[in-house]
Design an enzyme around this catalytic site. Structure first.
Site, PDB file in Angstrom:
ATOM      1  N   ALA A 124       1.268  -4.624  -6.042  1.00 33.55           N
ATOM      2  CA  ALA A 124      -0.058  -4.325  -6.587  1.00 33.55           C
ATOM      3  C   ALA A 124      -0.873  -3.381  -5.725  1.00 33.55           C
ATOM      4  CB  ALA A 124      -0.822  -5.629  -6.800  1.00 33.55           C
ATOM      5  N   ASN A 192       1.153 -11.112  -1.207  1.00 33.49           N
ATOM      6  CA  ASN A 192       2.452 -10.450  -1.078  1.00 33.49           C
ATOM      7  C   ASN A 192       2.290  -8.985  -0.667  1.00 33.49           C
ATOM      8  OD1 ASN A 192       4.624 -12.345  -1.712  1.00 33.49           O
ATOM      9  ND2 ASN A 192       3.677 -12.494  -3.720  1.00 33.49           N
ATOM     10  N   HIS A 222      -7.447  -4.069  -3.734  1.00 34.91           N
ATOM     11  CA  HIS A 222      -6.779  -3.897  -2.446  1.00 34.91           C
ATOM     12  C   HIS A 222      -7.139  -2.531  -1.877  1.00 34.91           C
ATOM     13  CE1 HIS A 222      -4.413  -7.449  -3.341  1.00 34.91           C
ATOM     14  NE2 HIS A 222      -3.958  -6.889  -4.447  1.00 34.91           N
TER      15      HIS A 222
END
Length: 271
Positions: A124, A192, A222
């Site tokens: 992601a 992750n 992020h």
């Protein structure tokens, strides 16, 4: 035809199974589905094939049927699944990358010995190619800041021990600030991306991670900053939540499909 076994039939695994059947049917096929909950694997088998025959009773059976094993279970078991697949000479794609921390050397050694490959999708985050390129020179620092709605951290033991009432948060709160190694231990279902970023760059002990609960966000965000002798890289990825699992992002599933496309097609784009 590339024969694929999918291990883990929850939200992520189900999305991948449907994607394999709809987008790659000319060059790949699902040959096995395994989940510790047999009801899940049978239900997914019926959904993608109309019958339950794809569901198998044990992990070893799934591995032996396949050329490529895709792990979509959890960080608690991803390392064991990957190591067992490699031991049988099968290629493996790992979605729960955080579970590989501490076992990468063993996994790489096994893959070399058996002549197989381990695939780790970008997940992601954006900019992984640039981080990998920078790592061929000299990286000075890597920092990841992750912001998610508080509901994404429901049930996380690290948060519960701090007695943080996530439901009553009205402003941003830093839940964690430390190394990637610590982050993947305390937030195995949420971060992750920290493991992926670490493997691409400075490693889990030199990659810095901040995790923030942000009540005004409806997307997983992020932000990455990399400083190297090649320059400064700054990325921001605002992810739509996976419709069946708010702890992860829809882009993570698409990233796995992109990695599979690279495996199946003769032309690879990007490093």
């Amino acid at each position: 035809m590339l024969k694929i076994a999918l291990v883990g039939c929850g939200a992520i695994g189900s999305s991948l199974a449907k994607g394999i059947r709809s987008k790659f049917s000319e060059s790949a096929k699902l040959v096995a589905l395994f989940d510790i909950d047999m009801d899940k694997s049978q239900a997914l088998s019926r959904l993608v094939s109309g019958r339950t025959s794809l569901a198998v009773a044990c992990l070893e059976q799934a591995i032996l049927k396949a050329d490529l094993v895709i792990e979509a279970a959890s960080a608690k078991v991803s390392s064991d699944i990957a190591l067992r697949a490699v031991d049988k000479g099968r290629d493996v794609m790992v979605m729960s990358v955080g579970g590989l921390v501490g076992n990468m050397k063993q996994l790489m050694s096994g893959a070399r010995k058996k002549g197989c490959r381990v695939y780790i999708p970008s997940g992601a985050i954006s900019g992984v190619d640039a981080v990998k390129a920078s790592a061929c020179g000299k990286i000075k620092s890597v920092t990841l800041t992750t912001r998610k709605n508080p509901k994404a951290f429901k049930g996380v033991a690290f948060v519960e021990k701090k007695r943080i009432n996530l439901a009553k948060l009205r402003q941003d709160m830093v839940l964690f600030n430390g190394t990637a190694r610590q982050a993947v231990i305390h937030f195995p279902q949420n971060i992750n991306v920290a493991a992926v970023l670490s493997l691409a760059g400075l490693g889990v002990d030199k990659t810095r991670v901040r995790i923030i609960a942000s009540p005004n966000l409806q997307r997983n965000v992020h932000e990455i900053e990399v400083v190297s002798d090649a320059g400064r890289i700054v990325t921001r990825t605002e992810n739509v939540l996976h419709p069946d699992n708010p702890k992860t992002s829809y882009l993570a599933v698409l990233s796995a499909q992109a990695a599979l496309k690279q495996i199946l097609e003769p032309v690879r784009i990007g490093s």
